[in-house]
Design an enzyme around this catalytic site. Structure first.
Site, short mmCIF file in Angstrom:
data_model
loop_
_atom_site.label_atom_id
_atom_site.label_comp_id
_atom_site.label_asym_id
_atom_site.label_seq_id
_atom_site.Cartn_x
_atom_site.Cartn_y
_atom_site.Cartn_z
N HIS A 268 0.86 -1.19 0.00
CA HIS A 268 0.00 0.00 0.00
C HIS A 268 0.89 1.24 0.00
CE1 HIS A 268 -3.51 2.38 0.35
NE2 HIS A 268 -3.93 2.09 1.56
N HIS A 307 -2.39 -1.56 -10.86
CA HIS A 307 -3.21 -1.06 -9.76
C HIS A 307 -4.50 -1.87 -9.72
CE1 HIS A 307 -5.70 1.75 -7.45
NE2 HIS A 307 -4.56 2.29 -7.03
N ASP A 363 2.79 5.61 -7.20
CA ASP A 363 4.02 5.35 -6.44
C ASP A 363 5.27 5.32 -7.31
OD1 ASP A 363 1.84 3.05 -4.93
OD2 ASP A 363 2.52 4.93 -4.01
C1 MLT Z 1 -4.20 4.65 -2.93
O1 MLT Z 1 -4.14 5.79 -3.34
O2 MLT Z 1 -4.66 4.36 -1.82
C2 MLT Z 1 -3.58 3.56 -3.73
O3 MLT Z 1 -3.51 3.88 -5.06
C3 MLT Z 1 -4.20 2.21 -3.50
C4 MLT Z 1 -5.63 2.02 -3.90
O4 MLT Z 1 -6.31 2.93 -4.32
O5 MLT Z 1 -6.08 0.87 -3.75
#
Ligand code: MLT
Length: 436
Positions: A268, A307, A363
């Protein structure tokens, strides 16, 4: 136009059931009526990791993963990043509308005047070893503040709830800065109410003995944009935790600590730290083809790509790339950028990745920018948690005010032993047990 319902035939009983569709979805509880006999519990939805289960209705953030669209309260993330400040976007996420100028002034004033931490926070942090991870210190300190602000338990008192939401948004950067300076053995720097949200944060992080630390305006603005991009992302893992813990009516400090704990995982919020390690491992552009082959043969992982929701380019990654140029104009280029850009170029042309809809996510580039701005990799997830606190709190308040929500308590599919009785110890035979 057909009816807004599904007809399900239970082939075990030849019975047909009609399940209404609400917003195009069935309610899982409507499956329960489907029973093979009177003793049967009924059908449940079985969905490890919630791949296709909605746990709530929400008005906060919209994502169209196939088209790479992200909107906060209806506003495209690109426009918000270009035209707004982080606190303006925080106001939008919490209140549903962008503030007028007087509303923004009052909101900024409110958030600015709650930055100070209770002096006992210092003693609390002194309990950590010098090499404690700043993210774990942040998680613990957020929870500890629950013991300072006891009124935070009055979650259904609107004024108390909103006051403690402001305290959390204001104090996250202060706690993060304290944790960072503790890990370096530096004295703590008190907040400066004359500075903006990110200028103050950078001052509390980086001020040494100079009479006045001045955050470079391009870097302070870049951090503001990065905070906007990380503020919310609908029902991601940490937000799901915020809602789940919040459903027990716990106070917002311990809920936020739990959400931050979920964010700290490498799958995460810790992913951008993993991207830097990957780029360090690759080392030079010349090594990229060999690395790509390793990924294709399952011997390597392309971090920062792919993602759960986006089957297209993560719009946040595009904005970060744009922001990177601004930052590097001030800091000088991070040599890892060349490797990252080449890796992206190759991956986006390679059928292996295209077929799997693997695109850069938020990320992939954020770590490279943070590093150029002087942040240490162990601070990257902390930099995610600060702005995400706004999203967590907006989602938490939406949960508390949603009459459909109850305490989160999923069902399970039991696959263990049926009922059995205890055999006297002297009569038991050795059974293969899973290695602990
Ligand atoms: C987020 O911004 O929390 C991440 O991209 C992970 C997600 O959205 O599942």
């Amino acid at each position: 136009m057909g009816k807004d319902s599904l007809s399900i035939i239970d082939n075990r009983t030849d019975k047909t059931y009609e399940l209404p569709l609400t917003n195009g979805n069935i309610r899982s509880m409507d499956l329960r009526q489907i029973k093979k006999d009177a003793d049967d519990f009924g059908v449940m939805g079985y969905d490890p990791a919630f791949l296709n289960t909605a746990s709530c209705q929400s008005k906060i953030t919209y994502i169209d993963g196939d088209r790479g669209i992200l909107r906060y309260r209806g506003y495209p993330i690109e426009e918000l990043a270009e035209k707004c400040t982080f606190l303006e976007v925080a106001y939008l996420l919490l209140n549903g509308e962008l503030p007028t100028a007087p509303e923004l002034d009052a909101w900024v004033d409110l958030v600015t005047h709650h930055r100070m931490l209770h002096e006992t926070t210092k003693a609390f942090l002194e309990g950590f070893r010098y090499d404690a991870h700043p993210m774990t210190m942040l998680i613990s300190t957020v929870a500890a503040l629950s013991t300072v602000y006891k009124d935070a338990r009055n979650i259904f008192d609107l004024n108390s709830r909103r006051l403690n939401m402001v305290r959390l948004i204001s104090k996250m950067p202060s706690m993060a800065a304290y944790a960072y300076r503790h890990s370096l053995g530096f004295p703590y720097v008190y907040p400066d109410d004359l500075l903006s949200y990110t200028e103050n944060f950078m001052t509390m992080l980086f001020k040494m003995v100079e009479p006045k630390y001045v955050a470079h305006p391009v870097l302070a603005r870049a951090l503001d944009i990065l905070f906007i991009l990380h503020a919310d992302h609908e029902q991601n893992c940490s937000t799901n935790v915020m809602r789940s813990v919040g459903s027990s009516q716990a106070d917002p400090f311990v809920c936020t600590a739990a959400a931050a704990a979920a964010l700290s995982g490498p799958l995460h919020g810790g992913a951008n730290e993993e991207v830097l390690k990957m780029l360090d491992e690759i080392g030079t552009k010349a090594n990229i083809p060999a690395f790509i082959d390793k990924v294709k043969t399952g011997k390597g992982k392309l971090m920062g790509f792919g993602h759960r929701v986006y089957k297209n380019y993560d719009p946040r990654a595009r904005i970060i790339k744009w922001t990177a140029d601004q930052v590097f104009a001030v800091t000088g280029k991070n040599p890892k950028l060349e490797i990252a850009l080449e890796l992206e170029k190759i991956a986006l042309e390679d059928e292996y990745f295209v077929k799997r809809k693997l695109y850069p996510n938020v990320d992939f580039y954020s770590g490279i920018i943070y590093q150029a701005m002087g942040f240490r990799p162990e601070m990257f997830t902390v930099l995610f948690a600060i702005p995400r606190t706004v999203g967590w709190l907006a989602q938490w308040e939406e949960l508390l005010t949603d009459p459909e929500q109850k305490i989160a308590r999923p069902r399970q599919v039991y696959t263990g032993y049926e009922a059995r009785t205890v055999v006297p110890i002297e009569e038991r035979s050795q059974q293969p047990v899973a290695a602990l």
